[in-house]
Design a protein around this motif. Structure first.
Motif, short mmCIF file in Angstrom:
data_model
loop_
_atom_site.label_atom_id
_atom_site.label_comp_id
_atom_site.label_asym_id
_atom_site.label_seq_id
_atom_site.Cartn_x
_atom_site.Cartn_y
_atom_site.Cartn_z
N LEU A 1 9.48 -3.98 -10.31
CA LEU A 1 10.83 -3.83 -9.80
C LEU A 1 11.85 -4.60 -10.62
CD1 LEU A 1 10.06 -4.14 -5.99
CD2 LEU A 1 10.93 -2.10 -7.15
N SER A 2 11.50 -5.81 -11.05
CA SER A 2 12.47 -6.65 -11.75
C SER A 2 12.83 -6.10 -13.12
CB SER A 2 11.95 -8.08 -11.88
OG SER A 2 10.89 -8.13 -12.81
N MET A 3 11.94 -5.26 -13.68
CA MET A 3 12.21 -4.66 -15.00
C MET A 3 12.81 -3.26 -14.88
SD MET A 3 8.92 -5.93 -17.28
CE MET A 3 7.66 -5.28 -16.20
N MET A 4 13.15 -2.87 -13.66
CA MET A 4 13.57 -1.49 -13.43
C MET A 4 15.02 -1.37 -13.02
SD MET A 4 11.64 1.01 -10.75
CE MET A 4 12.55 0.23 -9.42
N GLY A 5 15.74 -2.48 -12.97
CA GLY A 5 17.15 -2.39 -12.64
C GLY A 5 17.48 -2.67 -11.19
N PHE B 1 0.83 -1.21 0.00
CA PHE B 1 0.00 0.00 0.00
C PHE B 1 0.86 1.26 0.00
CE2 PHE B 1 -2.60 3.18 2.28
CZ PHE B 1 -3.76 3.15 1.50
N HIS B 2 2.06 1.17 0.60
CA HIS B 2 2.94 2.33 0.73
C HIS B 2 4.07 2.34 -0.31
CE1 HIS B 2 0.81 3.31 4.38
NE2 HIS B 2 1.08 2.11 4.88
N TYR B 3 3.94 1.51 -1.32
CA TYR B 3 4.94 1.48 -2.40
C TYR B 3 4.68 2.67 -3.32
CZ TYR B 3 7.15 -0.34 -6.72
OH TYR B 3 7.90 -0.52 -7.86
N LYS B 4 5.45 3.74 -3.14
CA LYS B 4 5.18 4.99 -3.87
C LYS B 4 6.34 5.46 -4.74
CE LYS B 4 1.21 5.48 -1.71
NZ LYS B 4 -0.08 5.25 -2.40
N GLU B 5 7.57 5.05 -4.40
CA GLU B 5 8.75 5.56 -5.10
C GLU B 5 9.59 4.39 -5.62
OE1 GLU B 5 9.24 8.59 -5.84
OE2 GLU B 5 7.66 9.49 -4.61
N PRO B 6 9.20 3.79 -6.74
CA PRO B 6 9.91 2.62 -7.26
C PRO B 6 11.40 2.86 -7.49
CG PRO B 6 7.81 2.90 -8.39
CD PRO B 6 8.01 4.12 -7.54
N THR B 7 11.78 4.10 -7.85
CA THR B 7 13.19 4.35 -8.17
C THR B 7 14.11 4.18 -6.96
OG1 THR B 7 12.83 6.72 -7.82
CG2 THR B 7 12.63 5.90 -10.08
N GLU B 8 13.55 4.22 -5.77
CA GLU B 8 14.38 4.03 -4.57
C GLU B 8 14.99 2.63 -4.50
OE1 GLU B 8 12.09 4.80 -1.11
OE2 GLU B 8 11.91 6.97 -1.48
N TYR B 9 14.42 1.70 -5.27
CA TYR B 9 14.82 0.30 -5.16
C TYR B 9 15.80 -0.15 -6.24
CZ TYR B 9 10.95 0.27 -1.89
OH TYR B 9 10.11 0.55 -0.84
N ARG B 10 16.25 0.77 -7.08
CA ARG B 10 17.24 0.41 -8.10
C ARG B 10 18.52 -0.07 -7.42
NH1 ARG B 10 15.91 5.33 -12.11
NH2 ARG B 10 14.30 4.28 -13.35
#
Length: 496
Positions: free
Chosen positions: A196-200, A167-176
């Motif tokens: 996430l797996s397609m984002m590096g 529910f709180h997953y808001k900033e996918p880029t933080e997980y690169r």
């Protein structure tokens, strides 16, 4: 107080659909929304929204809307979350609902009024307010209180990105470049793991209690809804014995989604009733590419290490929990909560809507469902509006009591319902189901069509003169090519 004042709590699809149809039946709705904009889940700035910035819907555009409006030309088959929010705003404008809104108004209590009707208390601008209404509708949504499993050590996880609920997953880029463990097996968990797996990211681990069958959004260019959520499919589930329905479902899933084990995922449970189904366009292919590493359930967390039930361990920078939601209606009075037997999973209601001991109170959209909600919410809103206005004969107390018994016996709130089943249920109750309408050819088209809002604007109150043609047009554009050719051949027409 007017004799037909109605308080509607929530300004998402469900609340606005209820307001639209109640208004058309002569009621005066007042819509309470705690955020400063409408849209509910589809307004990603709303604190009760679990939408992330680049999220696309996982249901086709023709079922992810209410039947009064279509998406603008050029909208993709699976719109962006912002496009859904824009459509909701256009719907409110079309029906003049802005003047009925009470924004930044957090309802803190809904209780039966001593002299009839319902007392609503809300906070706005730091002040407490209250008013009494003849009717009330609860439409706050089913997915806004994250459920967190009891995992030893989870609260003390030391990975640099922390542990959050999906529910709180808001900033996918933080997980690169990070190592992520995603926990869960339903749609949100699969979509986040895929995202996430397609984002590096460095590595994505998927932890599941069980492997579900996974269906893609489209099959050979045709939206899944024309395979899995057809009118014919819903009626077949009513007609056939459960074991035959499960056998047919399993055959369908293997034919069009495939055996997850062949992609490298764990095998599904042999019993279809225990296996379960989820949806994701990319997930299984990403497993096959070893971009998602599937693991069993998490047994414990220690520091930044995660141990799984098979004894394996991984070092992780983040844990994202996608294990679902609890039903959250903290504003209900103790009396109402006890009457409907409210718990973290559901309530005891007749047809998911009414309770015989709570006259003039209705609940909208508070069950878990496979498939998109808007079409179903619209039919439920019509059922409520027509029942209260007298446009249809309201259910008797005896019928509502039987509905409570069915709710318990059929475990209404204990498992996922299906979109096509629920839409037809409410359309029958509202007197808007097109059963038996039209010639033989059109009955075939109806049977083979996805269950859309237009299907229930053909007959009954608020019918539309072009609804039949709209169903035909959708079938021509989106239907399964082989099915279209078969119907055309049998009725002496050319098929595409």
């Amino acid at each position: 107080m007017s004799e037909r004042n109605v308080a509607i709590i929530g300004a998402g699809f469900g609340g606005l659909a209820a307001a639209r149809y109640l208004k058309s039946q002569g009621f005066a709705p007042r819509i309470f929304e705690m955020h400063d904009e409408i849209g509910g889940q589809w307004n990603r700035h709303n604190e009760n929204s679990g939408v992330w910035p680049e999220m696309r819907v996982n249901t086709a555009r023709f079922v992810t809307r209410l039947s009064d409006l279509q998406y603008p030309d050029g909208t993709a088959m699976f719109p962006r979350n912002t496009e859904v929010a824009e459509l909701i705003n256009a719907f409110a404008d079309l029906h003049g609902l802005r003047s009925h809104l009470e924004l930044r108004a957090k309802v803190t209590r809904l209780a039966a009024a001593p002299e009839g009707g319902y007392d609503v208390t809300w906070e706005s601008g730091g002040a407490a307010n209250s008013s009494t209404f003849d009717y009330a509708v609860v439409a706050t949504g089913r997915f806004n209180k994250p459920e967190i499993p009891d995992i030893p050590g989870l609260d003390c996880f030391t990975g640099e990105c922390g542990a959050i609920h999906a529910f709180h997953y808001k900033e996918p880029t933080e997980y690169r470049d990070k190592r992520i463990v995603v926990l869960g097996g339903s749609i949100s968990a699969l979509e986040i793991a895929s995202d996430l797996s397609m984002m590096g990211t460095k590595r994505v681990y998927m932890s599941q209690r069980r492997q579900r069958y996974v269906m893609p959004k489209m099959i050979a260019g045709t939206p899944l809804e024309y395979f899995a959520f057809t009118r014919e499919g819903a009626l077949e589930q009513e007609r056939l014995p459960l074991d035959e329905v499960l056998a047919n479902t399993k055959e369908f899933l293997l034919a069009y989604g495939g055996d997850p084990a062949r992609y490298g995922a764990p095998p599904t449970h042999e019993d279809m009733a225990l296996a379960g189904v989820a949806g994701s366009q990319h997930y299984l292919n990403l497993v096959a590419e070893d971009r998602i590493d599937v693991r069993p359930r998490i047994e414990s967390v220690f520091g930044n290490f995660v141990r799984f039930a098979d004894g394996s361990e991984v070092e992780a920078d983040a844990i994202i929990v996608g294990t679902g939601f609890d039903l959250h209606l903290p504003f209900l009075s103790q009396e109402i909560a006890q009457t409907v037997k409210l718990n973290r999973k559901g309530m005891v209601l007749s047809d998911f809507t009414f309770h015989p001991d709570l006259e003039r109170l209705a609940f909208v959209g508070l069950w878990a469902q496979l498939g998109p909600y808007p079409v179903v919410l619209e039919q439920q809103a019509r059922y409520i509006a027509y029942s209260w206005s007298g446009a249809i004969s309201p259910s008797s107390s005896e019928d509502l009591e039987l509905g409570l018994s069915d709710c318990v016996a059929e475990y209404h709130h204990g498992d996922y319902r299906q979109q096509h089943e629920m839409a037809i249920r409410f359309a029958r109750l509202a007197g808007t189901d097109p059963e038996g309408y039209g010639d033989d050819e059109f009955q075939e088209i109806l049977a083979k069509s996805a269950v859309t809002g237009e299907m229930f604007r053909i007959v009954g109150h608020d019918s539309l003169p072009d609804a039949e043609q709209r169903v035909r047009d959708d079938f021509d554009k989106y239907g399964i090519p082989e099915v279209k050719k078969d119907i055309a051949a049998r009725f002496g027409k050319s098929g595409n």
